[in-house]
Design an enzyme around this catalytic site. Structure first.
Site, PDB file in Angstrom:
ATOM      1  N   PRO A  10      -1.715  31.984   7.090  1.00 29.15           N
ATOM      2  CA  PRO A  10      -2.217  30.749   7.681  1.00 29.15           C
ATOM      3  C   PRO A  10      -1.618  30.416   9.051  1.00 29.15           C
ATOM      4  CG  PRO A  10      -0.767  30.277   5.833  1.00 29.15           C
ATOM      5  CD  PRO A  10      -1.035  31.759   5.809  1.00 29.15           C
ATOM      6  N   ASN A  11      -2.482  29.887   9.902  1.00 33.12           N
ATOM      7  CA  ASN A  11      -2.142  29.399  11.247  1.00 33.12           C
ATOM      8  C   ASN A  11      -1.871  30.502  12.269  1.00 33.12           C
ATOM      9  OD1 ASN A  11      -2.294  26.545  10.576  1.00 33.12           O
ATOM     10  ND2 ASN A  11      -0.446  26.901   9.375  1.00 33.12           N
ATOM     11  N   ARG A  18      -0.431  28.001  19.467  1.00 32.11           N
ATOM     12  CA  ARG A  18       0.466  27.359  18.511  1.00 32.11           C
ATOM     13  C   ARG A  18       1.938  27.488  18.926  1.00 32.11           C
ATOM     14  NH1 ARG A  18       2.031  30.007  12.700  1.00 32.11           N
ATOM     15  NH2 ARG A  18       3.070  28.172  11.876  1.00 32.11           N
ATOM     16  N   TYR A  23       6.580  30.871  18.961  1.00 31.37           N
ATOM     17  CA  TYR A  23       5.818  32.082  18.607  1.00 31.37           C
ATOM     18  C   TYR A  23       5.337  32.892  19.816  1.00 31.37           C
ATOM     19  CZ  TYR A  23       5.885  29.819  14.053  1.00 31.37           C
ATOM     20  OH  TYR A  23       6.302  29.227  12.886  1.00 31.37           O
ATOM     21  N   ASN A  74       2.426  39.031   7.078  1.00 31.51           N
ATOM     22  CA  ASN A  74       3.100  37.825   7.543  1.00 31.51           C
ATOM     23  C   ASN A  74       2.451  36.686   6.771  1.00 31.51           C
ATOM     24  OD1 ASN A  74       4.103  35.557   8.734  1.00 31.51           O
ATOM     25  ND2 ASN A  74       3.862  36.293  10.844  1.00 31.51           N
ATOM     26  N   ALA A  77       3.522  30.166   6.282  1.00 34.35           N
ATOM     27  CA  ALA A  77       4.272  29.205   5.457  1.00 34.35           C
ATOM     28  C   ALA A  77       4.222  29.556   3.971  1.00 34.35           C
ATOM     29  CB  ALA A  77       3.734  27.800   5.692  1.00 34.35           C
ATOM     30  N   GLU A  98       7.441  42.708   4.794  1.00 33.59           N
ATOM     31  CA  GLU A  98       7.238  41.308   5.191  1.00 33.59           C
ATOM     32  C   GLU A  98       7.635  41.152   6.654  1.00 33.59           C
ATOM     33  OE1 GLU A  98       9.502  38.632   2.704  1.00 33.59           O
ATOM     34  OE2 GLU A  98       9.356  37.004   4.169  1.00 33.59           O
ATOM     35  N   HIS A 100       7.938  38.490  10.163  1.00 34.52           N
ATOM     36  CA  HIS A 100       7.894  37.176  10.809  1.00 34.52           C
ATOM     37  C   HIS A 100       8.137  37.337  12.293  1.00 34.52           C
ATOM     38  CE1 HIS A 100       7.746  35.291   6.939  1.00 34.52           C
ATOM     39  NE2 HIS A 100       8.719  36.094   6.560  1.00 34.52           N
ATOM     40  N   ARG A 107      16.092  28.979  11.633  1.00 36.98           N
ATOM     41  CA  ARG A 107      15.278  27.770  11.808  1.00 36.98           C
ATOM     42  C   ARG A 107      15.584  26.744  10.707  1.00 36.98           C
ATOM     43  NH1 ARG A 107       9.251  29.430  12.673  1.00 36.98           N
ATOM     44  NH2 ARG A 107       9.162  27.232  13.255  1.00 36.98           N
TER      45      ARG A 107
HETATM   46  C1  DQA Z   1       6.234  32.672  10.422  1.00 39.18           C
HETATM   47  C2  DQA Z   1       7.403  31.787   9.963  1.00 39.18           C
HETATM   48  C3  DQA Z   1       6.932  30.791   8.925  1.00 39.18           C
HETATM   49  O1  DQA Z   1       8.020  29.966   8.513  1.00 39.18           O
HETATM   50  C4  DQA Z   1       5.857  29.906   9.498  1.00 39.18           C
HETATM   51  O2  DQA Z   1       5.373  29.003   8.519  1.00 39.18           O
HETATM   52  C5  DQA Z   1       4.740  30.687  10.103  1.00 39.18           C
HETATM   53  C6  DQA Z   1       5.068  31.854  10.919  1.00 39.18           C
HETATM   54  C7  DQA Z   1       6.647  33.646  11.552  1.00 39.18           C
HETATM   55  O3  DQA Z   1       5.910  34.595  11.793  1.00 39.18           O
HETATM   56  O4  DQA Z   1       7.665  33.431  12.226  1.00 39.18           O
HETATM   57  O5  DQA Z   1       3.574  30.324   9.979  1.00 39.18           O
HETATM   58  O6  DQA Z   1       5.819  33.468   9.319  1.00 39.18           O
END
Ligand code: DQA
Length: 147
Positions: A10-11, A18, A23, A74, A77, A98, A100, A107
């Site tokens: 998501p996102n 964003r 990011y 990835n 959240a 995994e 990020h 963070r």
């Molecule tokens: C994320 C880190 C997560 O905590 C966050 O909710 C994201 C992006 C990252 O790629 O740094 O959506 O996965």
């Protein structure tokens, strides 16, 4: 050719817009293009999937069964609380990395815990969009273990 499913949660469709301070400015298309270049170099095939919905991500993981040799995810959240995505990864038992973009350990407290990490081979975080490239190289090393 070995195939890798890259799942963006998501996102991540809003990358580039964003929170650029966290990011960066690269878009998801840019990340996918970078992965395609790296896959070519490594002689791997990559497929991409992005969804903002937990169920769609789970369905994608189920579809990967018997189709791909590794998953890069990835989970956004969902990393921090989706037992359902974790269970899907455990169910298909496809080696998973995994990823990020940000250093989640540096963070907020709630980002320091991943429910996905125990079912992943490993986690790469904090290297910006290069986290994905490193993940693909990790998958390559994993798949060619013993070669
Ligand atoms: C994320 C880190 C997560 O905590 C966050 O909710 C994201 C992006 C990252 O790629 O740094 O959506 O996965």
């Amino acid at each position: 050719m070995k195939k890798v499913m890259v799942i963006h949660g998501p996102n991540l469709n809003l990358l580039g817009v964003r929170e650029p301070g966290v990011y960066g400015l690269a878009t998801l298309d840019k990340i996918n293009a970078l992965l395609l270049d790296t896959a070519k170099e490594l002689k791997l095939t990559v497929d991409f999937f992005q969804s903002n919905s937990e169920g769609e991500i789970i369905d994608c993981i189920h579809r990967a069964l018997g189709q791909v040799q590794a998953i890069i995810i990835n989970p956004g959240a969902y990393t921090h609380y989706s037992i359902a995505i974790r269970d899907a990864l455990a169910a298909v038992a496809i080696p998973t990395v995994e990823v990020h973009i940000s250093n989640v350990q540096a963070r907020e407290e709630f980002r320091r815990h991943s429910v996905i990490a125990p079912v992943a081979v490993g986690t790469i975080a904090g290297f910006g969009i290069q986290s994905y490239v490193l993940a693909l190289r990790a998958v390559d090393a994993l798949l060619n273990k013993g070669d």
